[in-house]
Design a protein around this motif. Structure first.
Motif, short mmCIF file in Angstrom:
data_model
loop_
_atom_site.label_atom_id
_atom_site.label_comp_id
_atom_site.label_asym_id
_atom_site.label_seq_id
_atom_site.Cartn_x
_atom_site.Cartn_y
_atom_site.Cartn_z
N ALA A 1 0.83 -1.21 0.00
CA ALA A 1 0.00 0.00 0.00
C ALA A 1 0.87 1.26 0.00
O ALA A 1 0.56 2.23 -0.69
N VAL A 2 1.96 1.22 0.76
CA VAL A 2 2.89 2.37 0.79
C VAL A 2 3.53 2.57 -0.58
O VAL A 2 3.68 3.70 -1.07
N LYS A 3 3.91 1.45 -1.22
CA LYS A 3 4.50 1.53 -2.56
C LYS A 3 3.51 2.15 -3.55
O LYS A 3 3.88 2.99 -4.39
N GLN A 4 2.25 1.76 -3.46
CA GLN A 4 1.23 2.31 -4.35
C GLN A 4 1.02 3.80 -4.12
O GLN A 4 0.71 4.53 -5.06
N VAL A 5 1.19 4.24 -2.88
CA VAL A 5 1.07 5.68 -2.58
C VAL A 5 2.13 6.46 -3.34
O VAL A 5 1.84 7.48 -3.98
N PHE A 6 3.39 6.01 -3.27
CA PHE A 6 4.46 6.70 -3.99
C PHE A 6 4.22 6.69 -5.50
O PHE A 6 4.45 7.70 -6.18
N GLN A 7 3.74 5.58 -6.02
CA GLN A 7 3.45 5.49 -7.45
C GLN A 7 2.31 6.43 -7.84
O GLN A 7 2.35 7.09 -8.89
N HIS A 8 1.28 6.50 -7.00
CA HIS A 8 0.15 7.39 -7.28
C HIS A 8 0.58 8.85 -7.31
O HIS A 8 0.18 9.60 -8.20
N ILE A 9 1.40 9.24 -6.35
CA ILE A 9 1.86 10.63 -6.29
C ILE A 9 2.66 10.98 -7.53
O ILE A 9 2.47 12.05 -8.14
N GLN A 10 3.56 10.11 -7.94
CA GLN A 10 4.39 10.39 -9.12
C GLN A 10 3.55 10.43 -10.40
O GLN A 10 3.82 11.23 -11.30
N ARG A 11 2.51 9.59 -10.48
CA ARG A 11 1.64 9.65 -11.66
C ARG A 11 0.88 10.97 -11.72
O ARG A 11 0.66 11.52 -12.79
N ASP A 12 0.47 11.46 -10.56
CA ASP A 12 -0.23 12.75 -10.52
C ASP A 12 0.67 13.87 -11.03
O ASP A 12 0.23 14.76 -11.75
N TRP A 13 1.95 13.82 -10.64
CA TRP A 13 2.87 14.86 -11.11
C TRP A 13 3.05 14.80 -12.63
O TRP A 13 3.11 15.84 -13.29
N LYS A 14 3.11 13.59 -13.16
CA LYS A 14 3.29 13.45 -14.61
C LYS A 14 2.03 13.84 -15.37
O LYS A 14 2.10 14.35 -16.49
N MET A 15 0.87 13.61 -14.76
CA MET A 15 -0.40 13.88 -15.43
C MET A 15 -0.70 15.39 -15.48
O MET A 15 -1.22 15.88 -16.48
N CYS A 16 -0.38 16.09 -14.40
CA CYS A 16 -0.69 17.52 -14.31
C CYS A 16 0.51 18.33 -14.78
O CYS A 16 1.36 18.74 -13.98
N LYS A 17 0.57 18.55 -16.09
CA LYS A 17 1.69 19.29 -16.67
C LYS A 17 1.44 20.80 -16.71
O LYS A 17 2.33 21.57 -17.06
N ASN A 18 0.22 21.20 -16.38
CA ASN A 18 -0.13 22.62 -16.40
C ASN A 18 0.77 23.42 -15.45
O ASN A 18 1.09 22.96 -14.36
N ARG A 19 1.16 24.61 -15.89
CA ARG A 19 2.07 25.43 -15.08
C ARG A 19 1.45 25.79 -13.74
O ARG A 19 2.11 25.75 -12.70
N TYR A 20 0.16 26.12 -13.74
CA TYR A 20 -0.51 26.47 -12.49
C TYR A 20 -0.60 25.25 -11.56
O TYR A 20 -0.41 25.38 -10.34
N ALA A 21 -0.85 24.07 -12.13
CA ALA A 21 -0.93 22.85 -11.33
C ALA A 21 0.41 22.54 -10.67
O ALA A 21 0.47 22.18 -9.48
#
Length: 394
Positions: free
Chosen positions: A88-108
């Motif tokens: 579950a902890v591993k999935q948390v780190f993966q989720h956070i990194q996917r969010d960073w890659k998905m939100c490329k908007n400058r404001y995001a």
């Protein structure tokens, strides 16, 4: 990841590796490390129960010992709740990194930078505070030794550990340094584990708040003034794309937090129960120390433990309350946008969002709602236990 999030993950990686909780690349030495820590905790619990067999105790002694036993159980529950949920902890780190890659908007990215910088600074501050606190506690425990060197007397001053531990084969006066080292190692490891896990959850809450903030921004930006000059088809496409992205991020964050809570579901009730019992024992211990006023040392220790407990519970519930407030802002943003001048199909989508989007509260084990109201409930419960113990004593 060349921003605050990268620094945050690097810090968590260091903290988790030092206590054997890093979920990636688990070598055999880390499994030995976990077994060693479990053995150390078991021996610490055993050595705290054995004084009840060897010495007679009054109420003050029982409260003091029982408060430290509860704290040890808190350390064990928190540590092994993470150890057995490494996936579950591993999935948390993966989720956070996917969010960073998905939100490329400058404001995001700016929002992520702001929120994760706060989390990183808070984690560093807590690390510094723990190191300073450990130095101060070590100094207090070693006061008789220091005074024997600075201002020697005809005989050595009595040396007494704060935590009563008994191994039968060791004499406390003769093996004081060994027992002091054992006490410091157990307490230091427990506090450091608690620090690593607490700062991790702080980052998770800050990241979730940042994603809700991004969703609120996307919803408010769905009907900008400059799109009114566009043809109707292009205008609908732009607004529809914004709504779909905001709903996807919102649902993704919601399911992520629910899944994370569910992973630790079986650990919440015993942890909350032990925390409340420990807090009530510390309150009773402080009350007795103040009423009798025999030992200033005991009052200082009780005040320090009470402050740490209340600060930990307050900060945990404060971050959970911040998460709930950010989820409420998402609903507010659907009303703040210029939805009434959007094309009719977009207006229908907004009306559906008005009725379907709800605030999300973090419910632990189906019993306790983590919030500022939940913090007051924990304190009230601890005071109720304290009142009951005081009545039983009378």
């Amino acid at each position: 990841m060349a921003f605050a999030g990268a620094r945050c993950l690097k810090l968590h990686r260091i903290l988790f590796i030092t206590v054997g909780l890093w979920p990636y690349q688990k070598p055999f030495i880390w499994q030995i490390q976990a077994v060693f820590f479990f053995s150390a905790y078991c021996s610490m619990v055993f050595s705290q129960f054995t004084p009840f067999l060897t010495t007679t105790c009054n109420m003050e002694c029982i409260l003091k010992r029982f408060s430290y036993i509860c704290i040890t159980f808190v350390f064990i529950l928190i540590y092994y709740s993470f150890y057995f949920n490494s996936e579950a902890v591993k999935q948390v780190f993966q989720h956070i990194q996917r969010d960073w890659k998905m939100c490329k908007n400058r404001y995001a990215m700016k929002i992520f930078e702001e929120y994760l910088s706060e989390s990183y600074s808070f984690a560093l501050f807590l690390c510094f505070l723990c190191l300073m606190g450990a130095s101060f506690i070590t100094l207090m425990e070693s006061t008789p030794i220091i005074l024997d060197v600075v201002a020697p007397m005809n005989k050595s001053r009595p040396r007494k550990l704060e935590v009563d531990i008994e191994f039968f084969i060791f004499n406390e006066e003769q093996y004081f340094f060994f027992l002091l080292l054992l006490e410091g190692a157990a307490a230091g490891f427990g506090v450091w584990s608690l620090l690593a896990i607490f700062t991790f959850f702080t980052t998770v809450m800050k990241h979730s708040c940042a994603t809700y903030k991004i969703v609120s921004y996307l919803i408010r930006d769905t009907v900008p003034i400059h799109t009114l000059q566009l043809p109707v088809v292009q205008r609908i496409q732009y607004m529809h794309r914004n709504i779909c992205l905001s709903i996807y991020i919102h649902r993704r964050t919601l399911e992520f937090c629910k899944g994370l809570l569910l992973s630790f579901d079986m650990w919440y009730f015993p942890l909350l129960l032990v925390c409340v019992l420990s807090l009530s024992c510390i309150l009773f211990r402080l009350y007795n120390a103040i009423m009798q006023f025999k030992d200033l040392h005991d009052i200082v220790w009780s005040c320090g433990l009470l402050f740490c407990y209340l600060a930990y519970m307050f900060m945990s519930n404060l971050f959970a309350q911040s998460y709930t407030d950010h989820s409420v802002e998402v609903l507010g943003s659907t009303y703040d946008t210029l939805w009434y001048i959007a094309p009719l199909p977009i207006q229908k989508l907004f009306l559906m969002m008005h009725t379907s989007i709800k605030s999300h509260k973090l419910v632990l084990g189906g019993l306790f709602v983590a919030s500022m109201e939940g913090f007051s409930t924990l304190v009230t419960s601890a005071i109720s236990y304290f009142t009951f113990m005081h009545a039983m004593q009378l």
